[in-house]
Design an enzyme around this catalytic site. Structure first.
Site, PDB file in Angstrom:
ATOM      1  N   GLU A 269      24.733  17.404   5.189  1.00 16.26           N
ATOM      2  CA  GLU A 269      25.439  18.653   5.481  1.00 16.26           C
ATOM      3  C   GLU A 269      26.825  18.355   6.043  1.00 16.26           C
ATOM      4  OE1 GLU A 269      22.753  21.935   7.060  1.00 16.26           O
ATOM      5  OE2 GLU A 269      21.606  20.152   7.626  1.00 16.26           O
ATOM      6  N   SER A 289      31.457  14.094   9.995  1.00 17.97           N
ATOM      7  CA  SER A 289      32.431  13.458   9.104  1.00 17.97           C
ATOM      8  C   SER A 289      32.403  11.955   9.271  1.00 17.97           C
ATOM      9  CB  SER A 289      33.839  13.990   9.418  1.00 17.97           C
ATOM     10  OG  SER A 289      34.790  13.444   8.526  1.00 17.97           O
ATOM     11  N   ASP A 327      25.476  11.523  18.669  1.00 20.97           N
ATOM     12  CA  ASP A 327      25.249  12.884  19.149  1.00 20.97           C
ATOM     13  C   ASP A 327      26.292  13.852  18.589  1.00 20.97           C
ATOM     14  OD1 ASP A 327      23.049  12.126  20.538  1.00 20.97           O
ATOM     15  OD2 ASP A 327      23.804  12.672  22.519  1.00 20.97           O
ATOM     16  N   GLY A 335      38.225   2.294  18.286  1.00 21.92           N
ATOM     17  CA  GLY A 335      38.856   2.094  19.587  1.00 21.92           C
ATOM     18  C   GLY A 335      38.229   2.883  20.717  1.00 21.92           C
ATOM     19  N   LYS A 364      34.181  -1.577  23.039  1.00 23.67           N
ATOM     20  CA  LYS A 364      34.876  -0.709  22.083  1.00 23.67           C
ATOM     21  C   LYS A 364      33.947  -0.427  20.905  1.00 23.67           C
ATOM     22  CE  LYS A 364      39.727  -1.676  23.024  1.00 23.67           C
ATOM     23  NZ  LYS A 364      41.053  -2.057  22.445  1.00 23.67           N
TER      24      LYS A 364
END
Length: 401
Positions: A269, A289, A327, A335, A364
Site C-alpha cells: 500500500e 515510501s 514504525d 544519516g 547511523k
C-alpha cells in the site's frame, strides 16, 4: 522438410563462424508515430530469453529477406517483409499443423502463423509503408540502441526472466517517446495537437488515460499467477516484477516503478521506487515510501528483506534485512541517528555476526543497513530515534494472498 531436416539445418546455422547466440530475441508489433516514424511501443507476444535458439537461428538466417533497421555488436533489429513471412512458413513447415491445433505447442511458430494472417489481411506494413512487425535480437547487455531492445529488456524484468537490477537500462528514457496513452494505443502529442480540431469536431478525440514514456504493467504483461492482485492499473509501471504469486497491491498511495518489485507474496500500500526489491512476506504500509535511485542523489539500490513491516507513511532509505519493522511516520535514512542500548545491541549482534557494537550506543542508519531483526522507532517522550531487536513476527493474512 521433416523435423530431422529442420534440426540438421539449425545445427548447420549454429556452427557457422559468424553465428552469435543471443541473450534474448523475439518478434514484436510496433506502434509507429505518424509524424515522427519513431517506434512508440513494441509489444512482444513471445519473449525468448536464454532459450529456443533453434527458432532464433532460423529467424536470423532470413536477415537478407528483411530491412535491416539496426545491426551492431549488441543488437539486431529487422523490419519484417512479405518475403520473410513466406520463407519462415517454409522453414517451420514441420511444426505448422500441431501449432495450428495448439498455439502453445510452439509459440514462435504461432507468431509466424499470425504473421501469415497479417500478410493475408494486408497488415504487414502501416499505411505509411513502415514495418509494423520487427524482429529483435539482443546480444550484449549494454545501453540499448533501439526502442525494440528497450521493451525487450523491460519485458524480461516483468516476466522474471531476468532478475531485477541485472540489466543495463541507462539511456532508456532518451529512447522512449513521451506519448498520450489511450487504452493500449500510444498517440504522438504533436499529432494530437495538429489534429485536435478535426478529432474533436468528429467526436473521435481519444480518451487519454495518461502521458508517459512507459506503458503500464497490465498493458504488456498478463500476471503469471492467478493470486496476483492489482486493484489499480495506474499503480504499476511496465518493467516491474511482481514475484511468484501472492502479491497484492491496494489502490491509493501504492506504486511500483520499473526495475523494482516484490519477490513473492507481499502486501503493498506504499511506494516501491525504481530498483527497490521487496522480499517475500513483507508488508509495505499505506503511504510508506522506499527510496529509489532515479533522483535525489541516492545511488545505492535498496533491498527490503523477507517478513518486514514498513508502517504507514514511513520512509526507508537504507536496506533492511529479514524481520525488520519501521514504525509508522518515521524516516529511516542513511544519516539518521539511532540510539541502541547495549543490551539490545547484543541481541542484534546475535543474529548479525558482522554487527559492530559501539560503546557510545549511537548508530547511523547506514550502520544498520541490511541487518536482520531490527525495529526502528521514535521515542514518544524524548523524540529520539531508537532501534532495538524486534520481537514481533510479521505474518501476512493468508486469506488475502
Amino acid at each position: 522438410m521433416s523435423k530431422e531436416n529442420f534440426k540438421a539445418k539449425v545445427e548447420s546455422l549454429q556452427n557457422k563462424a559468424d553465428y552469435k547466440q543471443p541473450l534474448g530475441f523475439g518478434i514484436c508489433y510496433a506502434d509507429i508515430g505518424v509524424l515522427s516514424n519513431k517506434v512508440l511501443q513494441a509489444t512482444y507476444p513471445v519473449l525468448n530469453w536464454g532459450e529456443n535458439f533453434g527458432s532464433y537461428a532460423i529467424f536470423e538466417s532470413l536477415k537478407q529477406e528483411c530491412e535491416v533497421l539496426e545491426d551492431s555488436e549488441s543488437e539486431l533489429v529487422l523490419g519484417i517483409t512479405e518475403e520473410f513471412v513466406i520463407k519462415a512458413l517454409e522453414e517451420f513447415a514441420p511444426f505448422l499443423a500441431e501449432t495450428q491445433e495448439n498455439p502453445n505447442a510452439h509459440k514462435n511458430v504461432a507468431v509466424v502463423l499470425e504473421l501469415q494472417r497479417a500478410l493475408q489481411e494486408d497488415r504487414i506494413y502501416t499505411e505509411n509503408g513502415d514495418f509494423r512487425y520487427r524482429f529483435c535480437a539482443l546480444y550484449q547487455d549494454v545501453q540499448c540502441k533501439s526502442v525494440e531492445s528497450a521493451y525487450m529488456k523491460l519485458l524480461a524484468l516483468s516476466l522474471g526472466k531476468a532478475p531485477l537490477r541485472s540489466l543495463q537500462l541507462d539511456g532508456i528514457f532518451g529512447l522512449l517517446s513521451n506519448v498520450a496513452w489511450s487504452g493500449n494505443v500510444p498517440f504522438e502529442l504533436e499529432w494530437l495537437r495538429e489534429n485536435e480540431i478535426a478529432l474533436k469536431m468528429r467526436g473521435e478525440f481519444p480518451a487519454i488515460d495518461f502521458v508517459d514514456k512507459f506503458p503500464r504493467y497490465l498493458m504488456q504483461v498478463i500476471p503469471q499467477f492467478d493470486n496476483i492482485r492489482l486493484l489499480d492499473t495506474a499503480k504499476t509501471r511496465f518493467g516491474a516484477y511482481l514475484g511468484k504469486g501472492g502479491y497484492t497491491q491496494m489502490p491509493g498511495a501504492s506504486y511500483v516503478n520499473f526495475n523494482a518489485g516484490a519477490m513473492g507474496a507481499c502486501m503493498n500500500e506504499g511506494r516501491i521506487s525504481s530498483s527497490v526489491v521487496v522480499g517475500e512476506g513483507s508488508d509495505v504500509g499505506g503511504g510508506a515510501s522506499i527510496l529509489g535511485v532515479l533522483s535525489g542523489g541516492n545511488s545505492d539500490p535498496i533491498s527490503i528483506g523477507k517478513n518486514c513491516l514498513l508502517g504507514v507513511n514511513s520512509s526507508t532509505g537504507i536496506s533492511l534485512g529479514d524481520g525488520c519493522i519501521v514504525d509508522g511516520g518515521i524516516a529511516v535514512l542513511a544519516g539518521t541517528i539511532f540510539k541502541i542500548s547495549e543490551e539490545e545491541a547484543r541481541k542484534i549482534a546475535e543474529i548479525n555476526p558482522n554487527f559492530e557494537i559501539k560503546e557510545s550506543g549511537i548508530y547511523k542508519g547506514r550502520d544498520l543497513s541490511g541487518k536482520n531483526g531490527v525495529h526502528f522507532r521514535q521515542d514518544s517522550k524524548s523524540g529520539a530515534m531508537i532501534a532495538f531487536r524486534s520481537n514481533r513476527k510479521i505474518e501476512l493474512n493468508s486469506a488475502l494472498h
